[in-house]
Design a protein around this motif. Structure first.
Motif, PDB file in Angstrom:
ATOM      1  N   TYR A 173      39.744  37.726  59.106  1.00  0.00           N
ATOM      2  CA  TYR A 173      39.882  39.145  58.731  1.00  0.00           C
ATOM      3  C   TYR A 173      40.760  39.463  57.508  1.00  0.00           C
ATOM      4  O   TYR A 173      40.451  40.187  56.639  1.00  0.00           O
ATOM      5  CB  TYR A 173      40.784  39.944  60.131  1.00  0.00           C
ATOM      6  N   PHE A 174      41.890  38.538  57.395  1.00  0.00           N
ATOM      7  CA  PHE A 174      42.738  38.836  56.380  1.00  0.00           C
ATOM      8  C   PHE A 174      41.962  38.312  55.055  1.00  0.00           C
ATOM      9  O   PHE A 174      42.249  39.134  54.097  1.00  0.00           O
ATOM     10  CB  PHE A 174      44.108  38.019  56.433  1.00  0.00           C
ATOM     11  N   SER A 175      41.314  37.193  55.155  1.00  0.00           N
ATOM     12  CA  SER A 175      41.013  36.753  53.923  1.00  0.00           C
ATOM     13  C   SER A 175      39.609  37.556  53.527  1.00  0.00           C
ATOM     14  O   SER A 175      39.253  37.747  52.481  1.00  0.00           O
ATOM     15  CB  SER A 175      40.277  35.276  54.201  1.00  0.00           C
ATOM     16  N   SER A 176      38.881  38.190  54.448  1.00  0.00           N
ATOM     17  CA  SER A 176      37.686  39.085  54.271  1.00  0.00           C
ATOM     18  C   SER A 176      38.341  40.251  53.464  1.00  0.00           C
ATOM     19  O   SER A 176      37.552  40.828  52.339  1.00  0.00           O
ATOM     20  CB  SER A 176      37.042  39.173  55.329  1.00  0.00           C
ATOM     21  N   CYS A 177      39.350  40.940  54.117  1.00  0.00           N
ATOM     22  CA  CYS A 177      39.986  42.110  53.492  1.00  0.00           C
ATOM     23  C   CYS A 177      40.491  41.745  51.925  1.00  0.00           C
ATOM     24  O   CYS A 177      40.265  42.566  50.882  1.00  0.00           O
ATOM     25  CB  CYS A 177      41.259  42.751  54.118  1.00  0.00           C
ATOM     26  N   LEU A 178      40.844  40.561  51.662  1.00  0.00           N
ATOM     27  CA  LEU A 178      41.387  40.230  50.256  1.00  0.00           C
ATOM     28  C   LEU A 178      40.249  39.966  49.466  1.00  0.00           C
ATOM     29  O   LEU A 178      40.254  40.512  48.372  1.00  0.00           O
ATOM     30  CB  LEU A 178      42.398  39.013  50.520  1.00  0.00           C
ATOM     31  N   ASN A 179      39.350  39.337  49.835  1.00  0.00           N
ATOM     32  CA  ASN A 179      38.177  38.798  48.984  1.00  0.00           C
ATOM     33  C   ASN A 179      37.515  39.996  48.717  1.00  0.00           C
ATOM     34  O   ASN A 179      36.973  40.140  47.592  1.00  0.00           O
ATOM     35  CB  ASN A 179      37.276  37.796  49.575  1.00  0.00           C
ATOM     36  N   SER A 180      37.201  41.068  49.550  1.00  0.00           N
ATOM     37  CA  SER A 180      36.255  42.215  49.289  1.00  0.00           C
ATOM     38  C   SER A 180      36.804  43.224  48.581  1.00  0.00           C
ATOM     39  O   SER A 180      36.310  43.828  47.778  1.00  0.00           O
ATOM     40  CB  SER A 180      35.803  42.875  50.773  1.00  0.00           C
ATOM     41  N   THR A 181      38.067  43.178  48.555  1.00  0.00           N
ATOM     42  CA  THR A 181      38.902  44.311  47.691  1.00  0.00           C
ATOM     43  C   THR A 181      39.297  43.840  46.398  1.00  0.00           C
ATOM     44  O   THR A 181      39.611  44.647  45.311  1.00  0.00           O
ATOM     45  CB  THR A 181      40.277  44.834  48.253  1.00  0.00           C
TER      46      THR A 181
ATOM     47  N   GLY B  96      46.346  42.397  52.942  1.00  0.00           N
ATOM     48  CA  GLY B  96      44.846  42.048  52.201  1.00  0.00           C
ATOM     49  C   GLY B  96      44.653  43.092  51.209  1.00  0.00           C
ATOM     50  O   GLY B  96      44.354  43.001  50.122  1.00  0.00           O
ATOM     51  N   LEU B  97      44.744  44.424  51.740  1.00  0.00           N
ATOM     52  CA  LEU B  97      44.632  45.592  50.830  1.00  0.00           C
ATOM     53  C   LEU B  97      45.462  45.591  49.476  1.00  0.00           C
ATOM     54  O   LEU B  97      44.871  45.499  48.251  1.00  0.00           O
ATOM     55  CB  LEU B  97      44.672  46.890  51.581  1.00  0.00           C
ATOM     56  N   GLY B  98      46.725  45.483  49.676  1.00  0.00           N
ATOM     57  CA  GLY B  98      47.604  45.481  48.545  1.00  0.00           C
ATOM     58  C   GLY B  98      47.344  44.202  47.583  1.00  0.00           C
ATOM     59  O   GLY B  98      47.431  44.416  46.421  1.00  0.00           O
ATOM     60  N   LEU B  99      47.296  43.081  48.205  1.00  0.00           N
ATOM     61  CA  LEU B  99      47.091  41.857  47.348  1.00  0.00           C
ATOM     62  C   LEU B  99      45.611  42.144  46.556  1.00  0.00           C
ATOM     63  O   LEU B  99      45.623  41.713  45.373  1.00  0.00           O
ATOM     64  CB  LEU B  99      46.995  40.482  48.153  1.00  0.00           C
ATOM     65  N   GLY B 100      44.639  42.496  47.280  1.00  0.00           N
ATOM     66  CA  GLY B 100      43.153  42.707  46.851  1.00  0.00           C
ATOM     67  C   GLY B 100      43.303  43.681  45.646  1.00  0.00           C
ATOM     68  O   GLY B 100      42.577  43.512  44.616  1.00  0.00           O
ATOM     69  N   ILE B 101      43.894  44.991  45.844  1.00  0.00           N
ATOM     70  CA  ILE B 101      43.840  45.886  44.551  1.00  0.00           C
ATOM     71  C   ILE B 101      44.649  45.282  43.363  1.00  0.00           C
ATOM     72  O   ILE B 101      44.351  45.921  42.145  1.00  0.00           O
ATOM     73  CB  ILE B 101      44.401  47.206  45.231  1.00  0.00           C
ATOM     74  N   ILE B 102      45.937  44.581  43.562  1.00  0.00           N
ATOM     75  CA  ILE B 102      46.237  44.025  42.484  1.00  0.00           C
ATOM     76  C   ILE B 102      45.494  43.130  41.664  1.00  0.00           C
ATOM     77  O   ILE B 102      45.404  43.235  40.442  1.00  0.00           O
ATOM     78  CB  ILE B 102      47.684  43.325  43.021  1.00  0.00           C
ATOM     79  N   ILE B 103      44.861  42.251  42.236  1.00  0.00           N
ATOM     80  CA  ILE B 103      44.019  41.352  41.957  1.00  0.00           C
ATOM     81  C   ILE B 103      42.904  42.015  41.297  1.00  0.00           C
ATOM     82  O   ILE B 103      42.207  41.739  40.129  1.00  0.00           O
ATOM     83  CB  ILE B 103      43.335  40.175  42.879  1.00  0.00           C
ATOM     84  N   SER B 104      42.279  42.982  42.040  1.00  0.00           N
ATOM     85  CA  SER B 104      41.157  43.686  41.236  1.00  0.00           C
ATOM     86  C   SER B 104      41.350  44.499  40.177  1.00  0.00           C
ATOM     87  O   SER B 104      40.899  44.399  39.100  1.00  0.00           O
ATOM     88  CB  SER B 104      40.711  44.993  42.332  1.00  0.00           C
TER      89      SER B 104
ATOM     90  N   ILE C  16      49.673  49.866  40.255  1.00  0.00           N
ATOM     91  CA  ILE C  16      48.923  49.198  39.175  1.00  0.00           C
ATOM     92  C   ILE C  16      47.278  49.672  39.262  1.00  0.00           C
ATOM     93  O   ILE C  16      46.796  50.029  38.346  1.00  0.00           O
ATOM     94  CB  ILE C  16      48.938  47.841  39.385  1.00  0.00           C
ATOM     95  N   PHE C  17      46.970  49.625  40.644  1.00  0.00           N
ATOM     96  CA  PHE C  17      45.545  50.297  40.769  1.00  0.00           C
ATOM     97  C   PHE C  17      45.253  51.768  39.895  1.00  0.00           C
ATOM     98  O   PHE C  17      44.254  52.081  39.483  1.00  0.00           O
ATOM     99  CB  PHE C  17      45.312  50.288  42.207  1.00  0.00           C
ATOM    100  N   SER C  18      46.216  52.721  40.302  1.00  0.00           N
ATOM    101  CA  SER C  18      46.111  54.199  39.706  1.00  0.00           C
ATOM    102  C   SER C  18      46.318  53.936  37.999  1.00  0.00           C
ATOM    103  O   SER C  18      45.695  54.904  37.629  1.00  0.00           O
ATOM    104  CB  SER C  18      47.311  54.805  40.426  1.00  0.00           C
ATOM    105  N   LYS C  19      46.693  53.023  37.536  1.00  0.00           N
ATOM    106  CA  LYS C  19      47.121  52.978  36.052  1.00  0.00           C
ATOM    107  C   LYS C  19      45.703  52.455  35.489  1.00  0.00           C
ATOM    108  O   LYS C  19      45.456  52.887  34.513  1.00  0.00           O
ATOM    109  CB  LYS C  19      48.275  52.057  35.823  1.00  0.00           C
ATOM    110  N   VAL C  20      45.159  51.605  36.318  1.00  0.00           N
ATOM    111  CA  VAL C  20      43.982  50.789  35.866  1.00  0.00           C
ATOM    112  C   VAL C  20      42.684  51.639  35.864  1.00  0.00           C
ATOM    113  O   VAL C  20      41.979  51.448  34.834  1.00  0.00           O
ATOM    114  CB  VAL C  20      43.755  49.233  36.307  1.00  0.00           C
ATOM    115  N   GLU C  21      42.675  52.450  37.197  1.00  0.00           N
ATOM    116  CA  GLU C  21      41.351  53.138  37.182  1.00  0.00           C
ATOM    117  C   GLU C  21      41.125  54.251  36.283  1.00  0.00           C
ATOM    118  O   GLU C  21      40.013  54.783  35.909  1.00  0.00           O
ATOM    119  CB  GLU C  21      41.607  53.823  38.627  1.00  0.00           C
ATOM    120  N   LYS C  22      42.215  54.381  35.436  1.00  0.00           N
ATOM    121  CA  LYS C  22      42.152  55.562  34.399  1.00  0.00           C
ATOM    122  C   LYS C  22      41.317  54.989  33.152  1.00  0.00           C
ATOM    123  O   LYS C  22      40.715  55.698  32.314  1.00  0.00           O
ATOM    124  CB  LYS C  22      43.294  56.246  33.953  1.00  0.00           C
ATOM    125  N   THR C  23      41.367  53.692  32.865  1.00  0.00           N
ATOM    126  CA  THR C  23      40.749  53.185  31.524  1.00  0.00           C
ATOM    127  C   THR C  23      40.016  51.886  31.852  1.00  0.00           C
ATOM    128  O   THR C  23      39.503  51.344  30.931  1.00  0.00           O
ATOM    129  CB  THR C  23      42.178  52.684  31.051  1.00  0.00           C
TER     130      THR C  23
END
Length: 233
Positions: free
Chosen positions: A45-53, A127-135, A221-228
């Motif tokens: 579950y954790f790895s799926s959340c991380l990989n998918s996000t 998983g969400l937090g790490l995933g959106i940082i990596i994304s 980081i996510f909110s900053k990157v999504e603008k550009t």
């Protein structure tokens, strides 16, 4: 849906052979099948959340470029949809626990089970937090997508998934595993299910603090990157 059953079954067979028979690693008195099955369920579950996000921006660039929607909806939907996969594997675990209860491994059912939703939430948010940082980073550094799968595999081996914490606690590298913020969560998971493992409230508070920090910086980081991000993807 059958793949969510077939994959853990084959994985358990390999763990029983490699870690149970060859390495002869103990399972703290828990039936080996149930021990590995519980570890696989929560880790998957954790790895799926991380990989998918972790590829939110790259994988959905076509949608984001045509239709406006809150970008955070995509990673949140991934986290929620993975609960279905976890539910299937957890149901299989429950069936096996009932089966082995007739063979002398009684089901440990009590108030500790109330921790299961809390553990699931902690794994999902981490998983969400790490995933959106990596994304957010992969919009500029695409090579990170190659490393993420390898990094998640390595992370599993420094988390007590295929071995109990008691097995490594007194070893030279035991402190590294204890400082892993996933360790108290996984140990609490085993404690809730089997009455084994260690229930460390201080460890859970440490993990909670880590999760809050990761989620805060992830959203920032996510909110900053999504603008550009359309300029770099």
């Amino acid at each position: 849906p059958l793949w969510h059953l077939i994959q853990p079954i084959f994985t358990i067979v390999m763990y029983l052979l490699i870690f149970g028979k060859i390495a002869n690693i103990p399972t703290d008195g828990v039936n080996p099948v149930l021990f590995y099955m519980s570890g696989i369920a929560i880790w998957t579950y954790f790895s799926s959340c991380l990989n998918s996000t972790s590829n939110t921006f790259v994988a959905n660039a076509g949608i984001f470029g045509k239709v406006y929607l809150p970008r955070l909806v995509i990673p949140l939907s991934s986290v929620l949809s993975n609960i279905v996969k976890f539910g299937i594997q957890f149901l299989l675990l429950m069936v096996m626990m009932v089966f082995y209860s007739f063979k002398g491994f009684p089901i440990h059912f009590g108030f500790a089970w109330l921790w299961i939703p809390v553990i699931l939430l902690m794994m999902a948010v981490l998983g969400l937090g790490l995933g959106i940082i990596i994304s957010s980073l992969t919009t500029k550094y695409r090579d990170l997508t190659v490393l993420i799968g390898f990094a998640v595999s390595l992370l599993m081996y420094v988390t007590p998934i295929v071995y109990p914490l008691s097995f490594v606690k007194n070893k030279s590298y035991g402190k590294i595993i204890e400082w892993n913020p996933l360790t108290p969560i996984v140990e609490c998971w085993k404690y809730a299910l089997f009455g084994k493992g260690s229930f460390d409230i201080n460890g859970l508070l440490y993990s909670t603090g880590f999760i809050i920090v990761v989620l805060f910086f992830g959203l920032l980081i996510f909110s900053k990157v999504e603008k550009t991000f359309m300029d770099t993807v």
